[in-house]
Design a protein around this motif. Structure first.
Motif, PDB file in Angstrom:
ATOM      1  N   GLY A  53       1.173   1.141  -8.272  1.00 46.70           N
ATOM      2  CA  GLY A  53      -0.052   1.596  -7.192  1.00 46.70           C
ATOM      3  C   GLY A  53      -0.728   0.111  -7.107  1.00 46.70           C
ATOM      4  N   ILE A  54      -1.583   0.072  -6.221  1.00 46.23           N
ATOM      5  CA  ILE A  54      -2.522  -1.009  -5.680  1.00 46.23           C
ATOM      6  C   ILE A  54      -3.548  -0.483  -5.459  1.00 46.23           C
ATOM      7  CG2 ILE A  54      -1.119  -1.670  -3.610  1.00 46.23           C
ATOM      8  CD1 ILE A  54      -1.469  -4.422  -4.122  1.00 46.23           C
ATOM      9  N   ASP A  55      -4.863  -1.233  -5.900  1.00 54.06           N
ATOM     10  CA  ASP A  55      -6.017  -0.945  -5.412  1.00 54.06           C
ATOM     11  C   ASP A  55      -6.433   0.191  -4.443  1.00 54.06           C
ATOM     12  OD1 ASP A  55      -6.946  -3.285  -6.548  1.00 54.06           O
ATOM     13  OD2 ASP A  55      -6.316  -4.663  -4.918  1.00 54.06           O
ATOM     14  N   PRO A  56      -6.180   1.518  -5.160  1.00 51.99           N
ATOM     15  CA  PRO A  56      -6.255   2.594  -4.294  1.00 51.99           C
ATOM     16  C   PRO A  56      -7.698   2.516  -3.228  1.00 51.99           C
ATOM     17  CG  PRO A  56      -6.765   3.101  -6.552  1.00 51.99           C
ATOM     18  CD  PRO A  56      -6.312   1.739  -6.507  1.00 51.99           C
ATOM     19  N   THR A  66       0.822   2.253   4.425  1.00 48.89           N
ATOM     20  CA  THR A  66       2.225   1.732   4.857  1.00 48.89           C
ATOM     21  C   THR A  66       3.194   3.349   4.953  1.00 48.89           C
ATOM     22  OG1 THR A  66       1.653  -0.418   4.087  1.00 48.89           O
ATOM     23  CG2 THR A  66       3.950   0.315   4.809  1.00 48.89           C
ATOM     24  N   PRO A  67       3.162   3.752   6.114  1.00 50.49           N
ATOM     25  CA  PRO A  67       4.007   5.015   6.067  1.00 50.49           C
ATOM     26  C   PRO A  67       5.490   4.605   5.670  1.00 50.49           C
ATOM     27  CG  PRO A  67       2.612   4.722   8.314  1.00 50.49           C
ATOM     28  CD  PRO A  67       2.547   3.419   7.380  1.00 50.49           C
ATOM     29  N   GLY A  68       6.180   5.588   4.967  1.00 48.44           N
ATOM     30  CA  GLY A  68       7.279   5.407   4.547  1.00 48.44           C
ATOM     31  C   GLY A  68       7.447   4.941   2.991  1.00 48.44           C
ATOM     32  N   THR A  69       6.396   4.248   2.548  1.00 46.05           N
ATOM     33  CA  THR A  69       6.410   3.790   1.118  1.00 46.05           C
ATOM     34  C   THR A  69       6.560   5.064   0.095  1.00 46.05           C
ATOM     35  OG1 THR A  69       5.116   1.876   1.756  1.00 46.05           O
ATOM     36  CG2 THR A  69       5.108   2.453  -0.298  1.00 46.05           C
ATOM     37  N   GLY A 128       0.673  -1.117  -0.186  1.00 54.02           N
ATOM     38  CA  GLY A 128      -0.067   0.050  -0.003  1.00 54.02           C
ATOM     39  C   GLY A 128       0.870   1.305   0.057  1.00 54.02           C
ATOM     40  N   VAL A 129       0.450   2.412  -0.653  1.00 52.13           N
ATOM     41  CA  VAL A 129       1.036   3.437  -0.652  1.00 52.13           C
ATOM     42  C   VAL A 129       0.803   4.313   0.491  1.00 52.13           C
ATOM     43  CG1 VAL A 129       1.385   5.600  -2.046  1.00 52.13           C
ATOM     44  CG2 VAL A 129       0.929   3.519  -3.176  1.00 52.13           C
ATOM     45  N   VAL A 155       0.956   8.891  -6.597  1.00 53.39           N
ATOM     46  CA  VAL A 155       1.458   8.164  -7.589  1.00 53.39           C
ATOM     47  C   VAL A 155       1.776   8.696  -8.842  1.00 53.39           C
ATOM     48  CG1 VAL A 155       1.241   6.111  -9.246  1.00 53.39           C
ATOM     49  CG2 VAL A 155       0.944   5.835  -6.696  1.00 53.39           C
ATOM     50  N   PHE A 156       0.649   9.588  -9.360  1.00 50.05           N
ATOM     51  CA  PHE A 156       0.557  10.336 -10.690  1.00 50.05           C
ATOM     52  C   PHE A 156       1.624  11.608 -10.462  1.00 50.05           C
ATOM     53  CE2 PHE A 156      -2.581   7.579 -11.993  1.00 50.05           C
ATOM     54  CZ  PHE A 156      -2.776   7.727 -13.308  1.00 50.05           C
TER      55      PHE A 156
END
Length: 457
Positions: A236-239, A215-218, A211-212, A253-254
């Protein structure tokens, strides 16, 4: 309507992918870019079999592959290659000769979606534990990563080299990026890519499996990977379903992609309204940031369940913005409606996904086998349908990666495989051994083993 969650212990990659939405609660730089990996004449390619050892193909290097049947034609011919590209007319004087022995010459394959960093390929057997959702799989990914004695670079190289021996010319490789790993996955794939640069074109995606936002720090790691030129694309994954922060994830992400001039490749497993809402968000940001032709959405399980009218409307927008899609053909209900998408000019590629990782003991990075599976799950039976499954695994993936078609026509990159068989549909069904694999006019594998510089050091 979203699928209900399977009972504890019954999860697999297939059930998790199918029910991802229901389970959601539990830089262009020094590396190769889509344009840069296009297989032009390779000054660093290993010499073709029969050429003098120790020297790459100098200007004017010519190789003739004698007695081959292009695309399974009834009559054999000579395939002439000069400077890594198929050339019309007779062979130049002094050309090296490789005997094809009457084998079929077919375009090499492209794996448009694979996770080499997670694999246990070539190592000891791993016993997998039950899992109750994506979060459990993510935790098992971390456990597996720390339990492996072999580094990512070694494991990834073994799998990617195996893919070459099975006829893969290029792949888009996703590397997990999370605080649990830092950029170890990206660095490992870069190392493997360098070792195989004579035989395989690779694009690397920084993939936030954990996860973006959740999960802090990603996010900081994704930014670093793009800023340093370590990756070709941001993932990215399943926003909505997994990260539960649709706008925040997509904006981040964009934003990274836009700032650093790289592409986007987002995993979208969510089905129903969650999936189409996320896809709409991707479309809107692609348009707003003028990222036409630089965005890919992987899996896209929300599309197969749409009505024909809904699918047509979305496909038209995807085509207008040149947003590419990939499928791994997991089942008849989740494989993308490729023919319908193509009507609107949507690029669609085929991939292996995970191979012998913590999620599943299955997978082999053999894209001919994946073309076979595509035919199996879509229940095809006509020759042209079988041949089209192969084209999705070759030209479809090339389109997604921005590569020229290795279609054996004059001017095409000389990336092809030689197999024994009767015709292309029969090859898709029987999956014969790849007797010879050629990349840029150089023989890089024979009888299932790398040759030349590709051999293990």
């Amino acid at each position: 309507m979203q699928p209900s969650s399977p009972a504890l212990g019954t999860f697999s990659r297939r059930t998790v992918l199918a029910g991802a939405a229901a389970l959601a609660g539990t830089t262009a730089g020094a590396t190769t870019t889509a344009a840069a990996v296009a297989p032009a004449a390779r000054a660093d390619a290993a010499p073709a079999e029969g050429a003098a050892s120790g020297a790459g193909p100098a200007a004017g290097r010519a190789v003739v592959f004698r007695d081959v049947r292009l695309h399974g034609a009834a009559r054999a011919t000579d395939l002439v290659v000069v400077d890594g590209r198929v050339t019309p007319g007779p062979a130049p004087r002094g050309a090296k000769v490789v005997d094809g022995g009457g084998r079929i010459a077919l375009p090499s394959l492209v794996d448009a979606h694979i996770h080499p960093d997670k694999t246990t390929w070539g190592g000891s057997w791993v016993s997998r534990r039950p899992a109750s959702g994506i979060a459990d799989y993510v935790a098992q990914d971390v456990d597996l990563f720390h339990s492996q004695r072999r580094p990512v670079a070694e494991r990834a190289y073994g799998l990617m080299a195996h893919a070459v021996t099975r006829g893969t010319r290029a792949m888009r490789a996703h590397a997990d990026v999370a605080p649990a790993y830092g950029l170890a996955g990206v660095e490992g794939l870069a190392d493997a890519r360098e070792r195989l640069r004579h035989a395989l074109d690779v694009q690397i995606v920084a993939f936030p499996q954990h996860g973006v936002i959740r999960t802090p720090g990603t996010a900081e790691l994704l930014e670093e990977a793009a800023r340093t030129g370590a990756v070709d694309m941001i993932g990215g994954i399943d926003p909505g379903g997994f990260d539960q922060a649709l706008d925040e994830q997509l904006d981040l992400v964009f934003g990274i992609a836009d700032r650093h001039g790289i592409g986007v490749d987002i995993h979208l497993h969510d089905r129903g309204a969650k999936g189409t809402e996320a896809l709409r968000g991707i479309i809107d940001r692609t348009r707003a940031l003028s990222l036409t032709g630089k965005v890919t959405v992987s899996h896209v399980f929300c599309l197969p369940g749409l009505t024909d009218g809904e699918l047509g409307a979305l496909a038209a927008e995807l085509g207008d913005l040149d947003i590419a899609l990939t499928t791994v053909a997991p089942s008849d209900s989740l494989v993308l409606p490729i023919a319908r998408l193509r009507e609107h000019g949507v690029r669609v590629g085929l991939g292996s996904d995970g191979v012998r990782d913590s999620w599943s003991p299955f997978g082999n990075a053999d894209m001919l086998h994946r073309a076979h599976l595509l035919g199996w799950v879509t229940d095809v039976r006509l020759d042209e349908e079988l041949a089209d499954c192969y084209r999705v695994a070759t030209h479809g993936g090339a389109d997604v990666m921005g590569l020229a078609h290795a279609d054996l026509r004059p001017g095409a990159p000389a990336d092809f495989v030689l197999v024994r068989g009767e015709c292309l549909p029969q090859v898709v069904v029987d999956m014969p051994r790849r007797d010879m694999v050629v990349h840029g006019g150089a023989v890089v594998a024979r009888d299932g083993e790398l040759v030349g510089r590709g051999r293990p050091e």
